[in-house]
Scaffold this active site. Structure first.
Site, PDB file in Angstrom:
ATOM      1  N   PRO A  91      48.793   4.649  48.473  1.00 24.14           N
ATOM      2  CA  PRO A  91      48.876   5.995  47.925  1.00 24.14           C
ATOM      3  C   PRO A  91      49.212   6.056  46.441  1.00 24.14           C
ATOM      4  O   PRO A  91      50.028   5.277  45.939  1.00 24.14           O
ATOM      5  CB  PRO A  91      49.996   6.650  48.750  1.00 24.14           C
ATOM      6  CG  PRO A  91      50.729   5.524  49.381  1.00 24.14           C
ATOM      7  CD  PRO A  91      49.746   4.419  49.565  1.00 24.14           C
ATOM      8  N   ASN A  92      48.542   6.971  45.787  1.00 22.80           N
ATOM      9  CA  ASN A  92      48.746   7.313  44.367  1.00 22.80           C
ATOM     10  C   ASN A  92      48.189   6.278  43.395  1.00 22.80           C
ATOM     11  O   ASN A  92      48.234   6.493  42.189  1.00 22.80           O
ATOM     12  CB  ASN A  92      50.233   7.600  44.062  1.00 22.80           C
ATOM     13  CG  ASN A  92      50.759   8.737  44.906  1.00 22.80           C
ATOM     14  OD1 ASN A  92      50.131   9.795  44.947  1.00 22.80           O
ATOM     15  ND2 ASN A  92      51.854   8.535  45.608  1.00 22.80           N
ATOM     16  N   ARG A 124      49.017   8.156  35.799  1.00 21.02           N
ATOM     17  CA  ARG A 124      50.294   8.176  36.523  1.00 21.02           C
ATOM     18  C   ARG A 124      51.320   7.285  35.803  1.00 21.02           C
ATOM     19  O   ARG A 124      51.135   6.071  35.732  1.00 21.02           O
ATOM     20  CB  ARG A 124      50.053   7.626  37.925  1.00 21.02           C
ATOM     21  CG  ARG A 124      51.291   7.413  38.739  1.00 21.02           C
ATOM     22  CD  ARG A 124      50.994   6.572  39.977  1.00 21.02           C
ATOM     23  NE  ARG A 124      52.186   6.432  40.764  1.00 21.02           N
ATOM     24  CZ  ARG A 124      52.371   5.516  41.699  1.00 21.02           C
ATOM     25  NH1 ARG A 124      51.407   4.667  41.989  1.00 21.02           N
ATOM     26  NH2 ARG A 124      53.490   5.453  42.368  1.00 21.02           N
ATOM     27  N   TYR A 183      52.892   1.919  34.804  1.00 19.82           N
ATOM     28  CA  TYR A 183      51.743   1.374  35.517  1.00 19.82           C
ATOM     29  C   TYR A 183      50.557   1.032  34.619  1.00 19.82           C
ATOM     30  O   TYR A 183      49.557   0.512  35.104  1.00 19.82           O
ATOM     31  CB  TYR A 183      51.301   2.361  36.610  1.00 19.82           C
ATOM     32  CG  TYR A 183      52.339   2.541  37.700  1.00 19.82           C
ATOM     33  CD1 TYR A 183      52.681   1.483  38.539  1.00 19.82           C
ATOM     34  CD2 TYR A 183      52.996   3.755  37.884  1.00 19.82           C
ATOM     35  CE1 TYR A 183      53.636   1.628  39.534  1.00 19.82           C
ATOM     36  CE2 TYR A 183      53.954   3.912  38.877  1.00 19.82           C
ATOM     37  CZ  TYR A 183      54.270   2.856  39.694  1.00 19.82           C
ATOM     38  OH  TYR A 183      55.217   2.994  40.679  1.00 19.82           O
ATOM     39  N   ASN A 206      47.991  -4.051  47.721  1.00 17.41           N
ATOM     40  CA  ASN A 206      49.019  -3.262  47.059  1.00 17.41           C
ATOM     41  C   ASN A 206      49.190  -1.996  47.900  1.00 17.41           C
ATOM     42  O   ASN A 206      48.453  -1.017  47.732  1.00 17.41           O
ATOM     43  CB  ASN A 206      48.650  -2.903  45.614  1.00 17.41           C
ATOM     44  CG  ASN A 206      49.816  -2.189  44.914  1.00 17.41           C
ATOM     45  OD1 ASN A 206      50.806  -1.840  45.556  1.00 17.41           O
ATOM     46  ND2 ASN A 206      49.687  -1.969  43.614  1.00 17.41           N
ATOM     47  N   ALA A 231      53.694   2.796  47.900  1.00 14.81           N
ATOM     48  CA  ALA A 231      54.939   3.243  48.550  1.00 14.81           C
ATOM     49  C   ALA A 231      55.039   2.776  50.000  1.00 14.81           C
ATOM     50  O   ALA A 231      56.147   2.552  50.517  1.00 14.81           O
ATOM     51  CB  ALA A 231      55.029   4.764  48.475  1.00 14.81           C
ATOM     52  N   GLU A 273      50.309 -10.151  48.522  1.00 14.13           N
ATOM     53  CA  GLU A 273      50.876  -8.838  48.174  1.00 14.13           C
ATOM     54  C   GLU A 273      50.955  -8.745  46.655  1.00 14.13           C
ATOM     55  O   GLU A 273      51.440  -9.670  46.002  1.00 14.13           O
ATOM     56  CB  GLU A 273      52.278  -8.730  48.796  1.00 14.13           C
ATOM     57  CG  GLU A 273      53.015  -7.451  48.419  1.00 14.13           C
ATOM     58  CD  GLU A 273      54.426  -7.399  49.028  1.00 14.13           C
ATOM     59  OE1 GLU A 273      54.748  -8.237  49.901  1.00 14.13           O
ATOM     60  OE2 GLU A 273      55.180  -6.524  48.594  1.00 14.13           O
ATOM     61  N   HIS A 287      51.845  -6.136  43.164  1.00 13.59           N
ATOM     62  CA  HIS A 287      52.391  -4.905  42.598  1.00 13.59           C
ATOM     63  C   HIS A 287      52.238  -4.948  41.089  1.00 13.59           C
ATOM     64  O   HIS A 287      52.456  -6.000  40.465  1.00 13.59           O
ATOM     65  CB  HIS A 287      53.878  -4.747  42.940  1.00 13.59           C
ATOM     66  CG  HIS A 287      54.130  -4.673  44.401  1.00 13.59           C
ATOM     67  ND1 HIS A 287      53.877  -3.538  45.145  1.00 13.59           N
ATOM     68  CD2 HIS A 287      54.569  -5.601  45.269  1.00 13.59           C
ATOM     69  CE1 HIS A 287      54.157  -3.773  46.399  1.00 13.59           C
ATOM     70  NE2 HIS A 287      54.579  -5.025  46.512  1.00 13.59           N
ATOM     71  N   ARG A 325      63.438  -2.463  40.002  1.00 15.74           N
ATOM     72  CA  ARG A 325      63.386  -1.000  40.044  1.00 15.74           C
ATOM     73  C   ARG A 325      64.459  -0.462  41.009  1.00 15.74           C
ATOM     74  O   ARG A 325      65.435  -1.133  41.285  1.00 15.74           O
ATOM     75  CB  ARG A 325      61.960  -0.562  40.420  1.00 15.74           C
ATOM     76  CG  ARG A 325      60.932  -1.039  39.373  1.00 15.74           C
ATOM     77  CD  ARG A 325      59.553  -0.512  39.639  1.00 15.74           C
ATOM     78  NE  ARG A 325      59.525   0.953  39.607  1.00 15.74           N
ATOM     79  CZ  ARG A 325      58.489   1.681  40.034  1.00 15.74           C
ATOM     80  NH1 ARG A 325      57.395   1.071  40.496  1.00 15.74           N
ATOM     81  NH2 ARG A 325      58.533   2.994  39.970  1.00 15.74           N
TER      82      ARG A 325
HETATM   83  C1  DQA Z   1      53.757  -0.327  43.319  1.00 12.21           C
HETATM   84  C2  DQA Z   1      55.280  -0.268  43.466  1.00 12.21           C
HETATM   85  C3  DQA Z   1      55.687   0.713  44.544  1.00 12.21           C
HETATM   86  O1  DQA Z   1      57.107   0.761  44.671  1.00 12.21           O
HETATM   87  C4  DQA Z   1      55.211   2.109  44.205  1.00 12.21           C
HETATM   88  O2  DQA Z   1      55.513   3.006  45.252  1.00 12.21           O
HETATM   89  C5  DQA Z   1      53.763   2.146  43.862  1.00 12.21           C
HETATM   90  C6  DQA Z   1      53.182   1.069  43.090  1.00 12.21           C
HETATM   91  C7  DQA Z   1      53.307  -1.207  42.147  1.00 12.21           C
HETATM   92  O3  DQA Z   1      52.144  -1.578  42.126  1.00 12.21           O
HETATM   93  O4  DQA Z   1      54.110  -1.506  41.253  1.00 12.21           O
HETATM   94  O5  DQA Z   1      53.083   3.126  44.142  1.00 12.21           O
HETATM   95  O6  DQA Z   1      53.219  -0.880  44.502  1.00 12.21           O
END
Ligand code: DQA
Length: 151
Positions: A14-15, A22, A27, A78, A81, A102, A104, A111
């Site tokens: 998501p997002n 964003r 990011y 990825n 959240a 995985e 990020h 964080r």
């Molecule tokens: C994320 C880190 C997550 O905590 C966050 O909710 C994201 C992006 C990252 O790529 O840094 O949406 O996965």
């Protein structure tokens, strides 16, 4: 397995469709389609076909893992959240039996405390976190090397 036959799926949660606009200070300014293009280009170099998918919905992400992801040789994940909350995605990845890395963009351990827990890390081949778009590119290289250890 020859050097040309890897099939890699990239799952984005998501997002991540908002990348570029964003919180760019966190990011970065590259869009998700920009990251996907770079992954495809690197995949061509590494002889790996890359197919990406993004959804904001846990069920759609689970369905993609069971319908599409499970046919791949490896996955980059990825889960955004959902990394920190989703037993459903963990179970879908376990059920698929497909090795995954995985990734990020940010360093989740640098964080907020609620981001320090991942429900995926202990079942991943490895984790790349904190290098922006490079996390995906490094993750793709590492995944291909893992799947083709002699290459
Ligand atoms: C994320 C880190 C997550 O905590 C966050 O909710 C994201 C992006 C990252 O790529 O840094 O949406 O996965």
């Amino acid at each position: 397995m020859t050097a040309s036959d890897l099939s890699i799926g990239v799952l984005n949660g998501p997002n991540l469709d908002l990348l570029g606009t964003r919180e760019p200070e966190l990011y970065g300014s590259l869009s998700l389609s920009g990251i996907n293009s770079e992954l495809e280009a690197l995949g061509a170099e590494l002889n790996a076909a890359v197919e990406s998918f993004q959804s904001n919905h846990e069920g759609e992400l689970s369905d993609w893992i069971r319908d599409v992801g499970r046919m791949k040789d490896g996955l980059l994940v990825n889960a955004a959240a959902f990394t920190h909350t989703s037993v459903a995605l963990r179970d879908a990845l376990l059920a698929s039996g497909v090795p995954f890395v995985e990734v990020h963009l940010t360093n989740i351990w640098a964080r907020e405390p609620f981001r320090h827990r991942s429900l995926l890390s202990d079942i991943a081949v490895g984790v790349v976190s904190g290098f922006g778009k490079e996390s995906y590119l490094l993750g793709l290289r590492a995944l291909c090397n893992h799947l083709r250890p002699s290459a």
